[in-house]
Design a protein around this motif. Structure first.
Motif, mmCIF file in Angstrom:
data_model
loop_
_atom_site.group_PDB
_atom_site.id
_atom_site.type_symbol
_atom_site.label_atom_id
_atom_site.label_comp_id
_atom_site.label_asym_id
_atom_site.label_seq_id
_atom_site.Cartn_x
_atom_site.Cartn_y
_atom_site.Cartn_z
ATOM 1 N N ASN A 72 0.852 -1.187 0.000
ATOM 2 C CA ASN A 72 0.000 0.000 0.000
ATOM 3 C C ASN A 72 0.890 1.241 0.000
ATOM 4 N N VAL A 73 0.933 1.929 -1.136
ATOM 5 C CA VAL A 73 1.702 3.163 -1.246
ATOM 6 C C VAL A 73 0.747 4.330 -1.058
ATOM 7 N N VAL A 74 0.875 5.031 0.067
ATOM 8 C CA VAL A 74 0.003 6.163 0.378
ATOM 9 C C VAL A 74 0.728 7.435 -0.041
ATOM 10 N N GLN A 75 0.340 7.977 -1.178
ATOM 11 C CA GLN A 75 0.975 9.177 -1.696
ATOM 12 C C GLN A 75 0.271 10.405 -1.142
ATOM 13 N N ILE A 76 1.064 11.362 -0.675
ATOM 14 C CA ILE A 76 0.528 12.589 -0.083
ATOM 15 C C ILE A 76 1.234 13.783 -0.714
ATOM 16 N N GLY A 77 0.472 14.781 -1.095
ATOM 17 C CA GLY A 77 1.038 15.979 -1.701
ATOM 18 C C GLY A 77 0.331 16.293 -2.994
ATOM 19 N N THR A 78 1.100 16.483 -4.058
ATOM 20 C CA THR A 78 0.529 16.749 -5.372
ATOM 21 C C THR A 78 1.107 15.779 -6.391
ATOM 22 N N ALA A 79 0.576 15.840 -7.604
ATOM 23 C CA ALA A 79 1.018 14.936 -8.664
ATOM 24 C C ALA A 79 2.507 15.133 -8.959
ATOM 25 N N THR A 80 3.141 14.058 -9.403
ATOM 26 C CA THR A 80 4.564 14.066 -9.713
ATOM 27 C C THR A 80 4.802 14.621 -11.126
ATOM 28 N N ALA A 81 6.056 14.597 -11.567
ATOM 29 C CA ALA A 81 6.434 15.249 -12.818
ATOM 30 C C ALA A 81 5.940 14.520 -14.065
ATOM 31 N N GLY A 82 5.885 13.189 -14.014
ATOM 32 C CA GLY A 82 5.455 12.432 -15.181
ATOM 33 C C GLY A 82 6.589 12.013 -16.084
ATOM 34 N N LYS A 83 7.644 11.409 -15.525
ATOM 35 C CA LYS A 83 8.763 10.912 -16.327
ATOM 36 C C LYS A 83 8.919 9.416 -16.090
#
Length: 499
Positions: free
Chosen positions: A358-369
């Motif tokens: 379970n990867v709980v990502q917090i913040g905003t979207a990443t760069a997309g690379k």
């Protein structure tokens, strides 16, 4: 014709070119000789070769046709750009450099820095003026000695207001003075009336050669009796020293009986694929030998790998670092803090771990690379060994894209948190990195302890007007690069290149 023989090409192009380059030994080398290297390297390795007509194997009808083509480009950089597929939308990350020594130092974490890592912002998409805000300060640097701290605002450099057009030039100088300002919210929660007020305070900064340790902060927090490891990791620097330190940090977490991990990648632009595998294996440890990620190359390389050694297309979880056992935590959940500055290898960790834990990502979207590159040198097999001593050009083209075990790739718009965990950094209140009350870390803690002490408050429409336009990492070549040092059999390269 399939490929041109090197000696014949070099003989022909030497009569066409007018531009020359010199290295430290003043040995002249023609532009077309370097162009020959550029075309051949891109023709062999470039991920998007099939989409670039000028890289087709049958593009040239004769040696003279090929030589004439090379000589239409007076600079290797011009040829390289001509061979890039959709620079603004698809391939934003391939580069050519004229000094591979500096490139190699960058990959080792050696940079020229004053220690002030900053972002830039404007209050609306219509503003031409921008402002800098300090994200963090590196230890033992000019910025630290000057007392600069996270959250400081500056409006100018050397007395000149920062703009979208001038800030890179101003901040690229070895020495400069920043003009500090204060952020004024004018007593409202909205940002459409916010301003930066200039002050008379300045700070003088000087850059030096600096080796940046990617581990900026590491600690173990006690959250209602739960031991929570916190790691701010700012670069996947693929060196033995830093990989060993990373393993040692996880030994500390194990000794402290940490059962949760908050991995802070908010400013991590990426780097080594191998280090991404190492970090992911340290977080887990129960998936040794399982598929971490797979690779998709251009048509010719992909077919060659599949026919001769398909294992070369697979990256697997590991249980050692250069023979040393890993101090893996065997977690089933990890919290990852991200922003648009989280790129490449940072995204690889998130995407490749997601099918397993379970990867709980917090913040905003990443760069997309999602693509990786490789350094190509002007040598028979494009490796560093045997590189042409007459120049120091090297290329860093995209050579494959990464897929997780479920085949997920092409996240051009980045990887985004669950809507409940979308939380932008507030320039008005960045908080202290590693502190329990820092907003992004606080959100992770509220999930861990179940208290809900730090609920997400949705920004008002006007708050979205603040536009983060860049960062100091943008001044570095290949700042968002994901690179690989995969050993490719020479015989395979020869067949791709000359058959």
């Amino acid at each position: 014709m399939r490929h041109l023989k090197a000696l014949m090409v070099l003989f022909i192009v030497s009569f066409f070119t007018v531009s020359c380059f010199e290295d430290n030994d003043d040995i002249q080398v023609t532009a077309s000789q370097i162009n020959d290297f550029v075309w051949k390297g891109m023709n062999a390795f470039y991920l998007y070769k099939d989409d670039v007509p000028d890289l087709a194997n049958n593009r040239f009808t004769s040696d003279g046709d090929y030589a004439n083509y090379l000589n239409t480009f007076s600079e290797p950089e011009s040829l390289f750009e001509n061979l890039i597929h959709e620079r603004k939308t698809v391939d934003r990350f391939s580069w050519i450099v004229d000094d591979y020594i500096a490139l190699e130092q960058l990959f080792s974490g050696i940079v020229i820095s004053n220690g002030m890592e900053f972002g830039t912002f404007r209050f609306s998409a219509n503003d031409t003026n921008i402002y800098g805000f300090v994200r963090y300060v590196l230890p033992n640097t000019s910025a630290e000695s000057q007392g600069i701290k996270r959250g400081d605002i500056f409006y100018g450099i050397n007395g000149t207001q920062l703009t979208l057009d001038n800030w890179r030039t101003l901040a690229s100088a070895d020495n400069y003075i920043i003009n500090l300002g204060t952020y004024n919210d004018n007593g409202t929660p909205q940002t459409n009336d916010d301003t930066v007020t200039p002050t008379q305070e300045t700070k003088t900064l000087a850059k030096i050669q600096y080796t940046e340790n990617p581990i900026l902060l590491s600690k173990v927090l006690d959250v209602a009796g739960t031991k929570v490891a916190y790691l701010m990791y700012n670069g996947f620097t693929g060196t033995d020293q830093f990989n060993t330190e990373l393993n040692d940090i996880f030994s500390t977490y194990k000794s402290a009986n940490a059962t949760e991990l908050v991995l802070d990648l908010r400013y991590n632009p990426g780097g080594s694929v191998n280090t991404a595998i190492l970090l992911s294996s340290l977080i887990t440890g129960q998936f040794t030998g399982s598929v971490f990620s797979t690779e998709q190359w251009n048509t010719e390389f992909q077919q060659a790998f599949e026919n001769e050694n398909p294992e070369l297309l697979i990256n697997r979880f590991v249980n050692n670092n250069d023979g040393a056992a890993l101090n893996s935590l065997k977690l089933t959940r990890v919290f990852v803090l991200t922003t648009r500055s989280s790129a490449s290898a940072s995204e690889l960790v998130i995407n490749s771990l997601s099918p397993y834990i379970n990867v709980v990502q917090i913040g905003t979207a990443t760069a997309g690379k999602y693509q990786a590159s490789r350094t190509l040198y002007d040598s028979p097999n494009f490796s560093r060994s045997g590189a042409n001593p007459s120049h120091t050009y090297a290329m860093q083209p995209l050579i494959f894209k990464s897929l997780n075990v479920n085949g997920v790739t092409d996240y051009f718009n980045g990887l985004s948190p669950n809507p409940n965990n979308i939380l932008s950094e507030s320039i008005r209140n960045l908080g202290v990195l590693g502190d329990k009350n820092e907003p992004l870390l606080a959100r992770a803690i509220s999930i861990i302890d179940g208290s809900g002490r730090f609920p997400i408050t949705k920004p008002t429409k006007s708050e979205n007007l603040i536009d983060i336009t860049g960062s100091s990492k943008d001044l570095l070549p290949l700042s968002n690069d994901m690179y690989v040092d995969k050993e490719i059999p020479d015989e395979l390269i020869k067949r791709i290149r000359f058959d």
